[in-house]
Design an enzyme around this catalytic site. Structure first.
Site, PDB file in Angstrom:
ATOM      1  CD  GLU A 124      -2.548   1.486   2.536  1.00 56.44           C
ATOM      2  OE1 GLU A 124      -2.952   0.522   3.189  1.00 56.44           O
ATOM      3  OE2 GLU A 124      -2.709   2.670   2.888  1.00 56.44           O
ATOM      4  CG  ASN A 218      -5.769  -7.334   9.833  1.00 55.42           C
ATOM      5  OD1 ASN A 218      -6.722  -7.798  10.415  1.00 55.42           O
ATOM      6  ND2 ASN A 218      -5.543  -7.568   8.540  1.00 55.42           N
TER       7      ASN A 218
END
Ligand code: F3S
Length: 280
Positions: A124, A218
């Site tokens: 990202e 995550n």
């Protein structure tokens, strides 16, 4: 045994959208490949492969058909190169990531030196960097600010999954070195909401089970947060890993899941826990 699911758990908006787009593309003509694994969840990636959506490591591996861009987004040059190769592009870049691209490009066009707060090797961040002009800097923490750093106009964007504290630390540390500082808060609340809900639930239950890929950053972070509040924390990928002995003497079990864990996996784990006979 009662199972309580965290208030915020499982796939986020951007991942759900990417899964829908990839599944939709499965029916198109010719081969369909995602550029890198679509999500950090081996079972979901295997299910896509079963549907005919393969995984390419780079554009060099795709010569015909459709290429699906992940929710992380990419350098726009990659999309351009795919189109030049004659490929159909399904762009599943999460709209929140696109917003970070837009902010970076806008800051660079307005003459700001762009600082990106995030992990330098994360796809990202690479995509944001591609929009951030030639002089952009990536800072993982405030400690990465060069000792002699001095700039007139600095614009900050942040990787969507960073905690607010990381952005705050960098902004505070930059301030003394710049004349003008503009901050685009491009953090997406999905990660923070899952973390806060997991921390809250971990303290209220006897055991907490965290569902999601071992390769998912995550999900692993959620497991760490839960463990800090409740040592009886177990991280599993699938229902098959549930061990009945974990639940001996347990009345309430918490379940949470990372932003890349599809609902079916969470449901499967809940059913496996509920099927364990109680102590009475
Ligand atoms: Fe998008 Fe936020 Fe998920 S940026 S991919 S909705 S964590």
């Amino acid at each position: 045994m009662r199972v309580v699911v965290a208030r915020h758990a499982g796939v986020c908006y951007g991942v759900e959208r990417a899964l829908e787009m990839a599944n939709g593309a499965a029916d198109s003509e010719g081969p369909v490949m995602t550029l890198g694994p679509l999500i950090h969840n081996p079972q979901a990636v295997a299910a896509l492969v079963e549907r005919g959506v393969g995984v390419a490591q780079s554009l060099d591996d795709v010569n015909e058909g459709t290429v699906v861009i992940r929710s992380h987004g990419v350098d726009p040059a990659v999309i351009e190169a795919a189109r030049e190769k004659g490929l159909r592009v399904v762009d599943a870049t999460c709209p929140f990531v696109s917003a970070a691209h837009y902010c970076a490009a806008d800051l660079a066009a307005s003459g700001y030196l762009v600082v990106i707060v995030g992990e330098s090797d994360h796809p990202e961040v690479e995509g944001i960097l591609a929009h951030a002009g030639e002089r952009a800097l990536i800072l993982e923490t405030a400690a990465d600010i060069p000792a002699d750093f001095r700039a007139r106009r600095v614009g900050v964007v942040v990787q969507t999954t960073q905690p607010m504290s990381a952005l705050q630390d960098v902004v505070d540390a930059l301030l003394p070195h710049v004349t003008e500082l503009r901050v685009c808060n491009t953090i997406c609340s999905a990660t923070a909401k899952r973390q806060a809900a997991a921390a809250e639930l971990a303290e209220q239950v006897d055991v907490i089970v965290v569902v999601g890929g071992y390769n998912s950053g995550n999900t692993t972070r959620l497991a760490e947060i839960c463990r800090a509040g409740n040592p009886r924390t177990y991280h599993v990928e699938t229902a098959a890993e549930i061990v009945p002995q974990w639940f001996a003497g347990v009345h309430v079990v918490g379940v949470t899941a990372g932003a890349s864990t599809p609902g079916e996996q969470i449901e499967g784990v809940i059913q496996a826990i509920e099927a364990i006979p109680g102590d009475e």
